[in-house]
Design an enzyme around this catalytic site. Structure first.
Site: not given
Length: 301
Positions: A7, A12, A75, A99, A180, A198, A249-250, A262
């Site tokens: 991934g 990654g 993900k 995450n 987290k 963020n 942020s992702s 996610e």
């Protein structure tokens, strides 16, 4: 060491690329096109806070691979499918750097090798195929998924540290994963829905919303036997938001690219566990509903 990064998107590719700088490691990135083709043809370039150009092996087919270590960075909603693919190969250890919560359990349900848990706070952004930007230096925390000491975690920690990745091997990963999650619950959905960086959660009115979401997550964690105080969770939220203030942020990256998020493994996970326990988490509930509504409006779920 033979290493597979399963991934290899933003994070990654960053982690795999740093590991690939050492010629003693044979790194294979399992990635999607056009990124995979670009890396295969021109190599992988890491820019901004970290810099490198490396030439890891790259494939779009993760079946029937073998390595001493597999690092999973897909993900969360792809974890089960990744586990099925990984099961066609052979690995000594698998580390989840993903995450949300529930990923390690999904991997362990389908794979026989030991599963390590990990978190990563490095900022990573796939600028274009073949080029990944490190947008902020963070750290990687890893350890046994159920807590306690782990020789395997020690070896992987040494591997990451030797690749100039800030790394901590922890014996309290269940607590670290929930901390987290609480931080992500406060940052990700808020920044995704408001199209902000963020640092926005450090200021009103977003700060109040983020703190409420983080506090609710900490309360659910305690109800599940995890020692995570509101004070510690909120301190972590403030620290991460300050350290990554300019980062995207992702979840905001996913919304901007109109990809599925996610949310189910972050705020949605808090809501689901709270429902099981009979706990009210209204802020996480609203954030989850808003992001899921956005996804449904774009046929992403």
């Amino acid at each position: 060491m033979d290493i597979v990064v399963f991934g290899a998107g933003s994070l990654g590719s960053l982690v795999g690329g740093m590991l690939a700088r050492d010629p003693a490691h044979d790194v294979t990135l399992v990635a999607r096109d056009p990124h995979a083709t670009a890396v295969r043809e021109r190599g992988l370039e890491i820019v901004d806070e970290l810099e490198a150009r490396v030439y890891p092996a790259t494939t779009t087919d993760g079946r029937d691979l073998a390595a001493e270590l597999a690092i999973v960075t897909v993900k969360s909603f792809d974890t089960a499918a990744a586990a099925e693919t990984l099961a066609t190969g052979s690995y000594e250890t698998i580390l989840s750097l993903q995450n949300g919560l529930g990923n390690e359990e999904a991997l362990a349900a389908r794979l026989e090798c030991p599963i390590l848990a990990g978190t990563a706070s490095y900022g990573a952004l796939l600028r274009e195929p073949g080029i990944v930007a490190c947008t902020g230096i963070g750290d990687i925390v890893l350890g046994a998924r159920d807590g306690g000491p782990s020789e395997r975690a020690d070896r992987v920690g040494d591997l990451f540290a030797s690749a100039s990745l800030e790394t901590t091997v922890a014996d309290d990963m269940p607590r670290r994963l929930w901390e987290k999650l609480a931080v992500n619950a406060g940052i990700n959905a808020v920044t995704a829905l408001t199209a902000t960086e963020n640092g926005t959660v450090l200021q009103r009115p977003a700060n109040e919303l983020a703190r409420e979401a983080t506090g609710e997550a900490a309360r659910v964690a305690r109800a599940r036997g995890i020692r995570l105080s509101n004070r510690d969770a909120l301190a972590a939220l403030e620290s991460v938001a300050a350290d990554t203030a300019a980062n995207t942020s992702s979840m905001r990256q996913d919304v901007r690219a109109e990809r599925r998020t996610e949310i189910d493994a972050i705020n949605g996970y808090v809501v689901d566990r709270a429902t099981e326990l009979g706990i009210e988490v209204p802020t996480n509930g609203v954030l989850t509903a808003l992001v899921r509504t956005w996804e449904r409006g774009r046929d992403l779920r």
